[in-house]
Enzyme design. Structure first.
Site, PDB file in Angstrom:
ATOM      1  N   HIS A 109      43.313  36.118  49.751  1.00 55.89           N
ATOM      2  CA  HIS A 109      43.264  35.368  48.493  1.00 55.89           C
ATOM      3  C   HIS A 109      44.407  34.356  48.367  1.00 55.89           C
ATOM      4  O   HIS A 109      44.443  33.588  47.405  1.00 55.89           O
ATOM      5  CB  HIS A 109      43.301  36.339  47.314  1.00 55.89           C
ATOM      6  CG  HIS A 109      42.504  35.871  46.131  1.00 55.89           C
ATOM      7  ND1 HIS A 109      41.900  34.633  46.075  1.00 55.89           N
ATOM      8  CD2 HIS A 109      42.229  36.464  44.942  1.00 55.89           C
ATOM      9  CE1 HIS A 109      41.276  34.495  44.912  1.00 55.89           C
ATOM     10  NE2 HIS A 109      41.467  35.589  44.208  1.00 55.89           N
ATOM     11  N   ASP A 158      39.746  31.297  47.864  1.00 53.54           N
ATOM     12  CA  ASP A 158      39.428  31.688  46.494  1.00 53.54           C
ATOM     13  C   ASP A 158      38.050  32.340  46.431  1.00 53.54           C
ATOM     14  O   ASP A 158      37.270  32.277  47.384  1.00 53.54           O
ATOM     15  CB  ASP A 158      39.476  30.471  45.570  1.00 53.54           C
ATOM     16  CG  ASP A 158      40.893  29.933  45.403  1.00 53.54           C
ATOM     17  OD1 ASP A 158      41.837  30.748  45.465  1.00 53.54           O
ATOM     18  OD2 ASP A 158      41.052  28.712  45.226  1.00 53.54           O
TER      19      ASP A 158
END
Length: 454
Positions: free
Chosen positions: A426, A430
């Site tokens: 992450h 995204d």
């Protein structure tokens, strides 16, 4: 009589050392050409070292579990012929390309030192590999200081990870940066100090300075020491979780057409190509296509830099008979058709199970695929294979009732359904990119052409 000095062979780019795990031949044993003399292990794979000559093994220069550097003389073989001493080097893998310096996130550059001026460790009573001595010399670590560092190897041996961990803490956590010929993995766990001692105890201490923690076991429990590969896997998994914030997205795909197509062509395919076609090459093809659509999933991270990979090299997790996992890599997977992918998948899988992979064949992956469905699991949340930023798990294919939209209205039908789960880093991927990527892989599988020619 002549003597051959058998050198530790080159084993691929960025592989600088290997551990002797077993001597197949003992001093005095007769050796034929291409006989296996010993078995060695790198951080990734195990290999056999064959003899380039016929003769008799005179001397073993490394004991089992000792680490040798590429180019070290590991054995002396006596042969028929002239009296001149000869040097023989063989290769168990692809030739080594010119070494490149690889930047490692968060690691500072270490100045290049003249190794001819290294400190003298000849008086050491404790065994140190040439690699450990080299690092110690570069960091100006004295023999007394080196002797005081606690080792996690066999019989308390100090390995490179112990030393790098000590240096990182000594330098205030800044660490060091070495060339790509040194593999830096997660440091071994630090022993927990006893409650009577302050919690400011240094990470590296002289042997016996701290009392090891005890584990409570009952009379029927069995204590099993991790093998070498399991230790490496454990370190790699811990390092991955501490490096990347993991997020996992899930998609359910209707793969009925894919299943029916494979059932239709598998017999003719095996007859024509002498290869069995599994679902894995189909999955690899879909992943390669999706990576072309979303190239930012095919990256790695270097500090604050994102390195976008030019090649699509897909690793496939393969289970070994020992229960451990290894990840051989299909290079340039996007450039292979379904026949080429099938041959590559089958070849790597067979040689992985038989410990015949070359070290280079487990390196350079840019994305990993793991099939948890082969164990009967419907889905999983895999851990990213660093330094990659994503890994896809495919689950078991199950027949399930599903709602289909037709021109005459919705109907319920029995379909072949499968879950796909994508774990991603992450920091750079995204939810939108991760979710769209795994959805695109599912779209390619669902749109499989029933009439596709092989």
């Amino acid at each position: 009589m002549a003597q051959y000095e058998l050198l530790l062979p080159k084993m691929g780019e960025s592989v600088a050392e290997a551990t002797v795990i077993k001597w197949v031949k003992q001093p005095g044993d007769a050796i034929d050409l291409d006989d296996t003399i010993l078995e060695i292990a790198t951080d990734k794979v195990d290999s056999e070292v064959p003899s380039p000559v016929a003769g008799k093994l005179v001397k073993q220069l490394f004991k089992e579990d000792e680490v040798a550097q590429v180019g070290d003389v590991i054995a002396i073989i006596e042969t028929e012929g002239g009296s001149a001493s000869q040097v023989e080097e063989i290769a168990v893998a692809a030739p080594v390309a010119e070494e490149k310096t690889e930047t490692i996130p968060g690691i500072e550059q270490l100045p290049v030192q003249n190794t001819s001026q290294q400190a003298d460790f000849s008086a050491a009573e404790r065994f140190y590999s040439p690699l450990v001595k080299n690092i110690a010399a570069q960091e100006n670590i004295s023999l007394a200081e080196l002797d005081a560092i606690k080792g996690s190897g066999a019989d308390g041996r100090l390995n490179k990870d112990d030393l790098l961990n000590y240096i990182a803490n000594r330098n205030g956590g800044s660490g060091v940066k070495l060339s790509a010929t040194i593999a830096i993995t997660a440091p071994p766990p630090v022993e927990k100090a006893s409650e009577s001692k302050p919690n400011t105890q240094p990470l590296a201490q002289p042997s016996g300075a701290s009392k090891p923690s005890t584990t409570s076991v009952s009379g029927g429990d069995e204590i099993i020491e991790m093998d070498r590969m399991r230790k490496l896997i454990a370190d790699h998994m811990v390092m991955s979780k501490s490096t990347s914030p993991h997020v996992t997205s899930f998609v359910e795909a209707d793969v009925t057409n894919m299943v029916l197509w494979r059932n239709k062509v598998k017999n003719s395919f095996e007859k024509r190509e002498n290869e069995k076609i599994t679902f894995t090459p189909i999955f690899v093809e879909a992943v390669a296509k999706a990576i072309k659509d979303f190239p930012m999933i095919n990256v790695s991270v270097n500090g604050t830099q994102i390195i976008k990979k030019a090649d699509i090299n897909i690793g496939m997790a393969a289970a070994l008979p020992s229960g451990n996992l290894i990840v051989p890599v299909i290079r340039n997977a996007d450039q292979l058709n379904i026949v080429g992918l099938t041959k590559a998948v089958n070849d790597l899988a067979v040689r992985a199970r038989n410990s015949k992979l070359k070290p280079d064949e487990t390196q350079g992956g840019t994305f990993t695929l793991t099939n948890v469905g082969s164990f009967g699991n419907v889905m999983g949340t895999p851990i990213i294979n660093q330094p990659q930023v994503a890994i896809l798990a495919v689950g078991a294919i199950k027949k399930k009732p599903a709602v289909l939209e037709t021109e005459h209205g919705d109907v319920i039908a029995i379909r072949h359904m499968m879950f796909l789960s994508l774990s991603y880093d992450h920091r750079v991927v995204d939810g939108s990119l991760g979710g769209m990527f795994v959805r695109r892989v599912a779209d390619y599988l669902e749109a499989w052409d029933l009439n596709r020619e092989i």
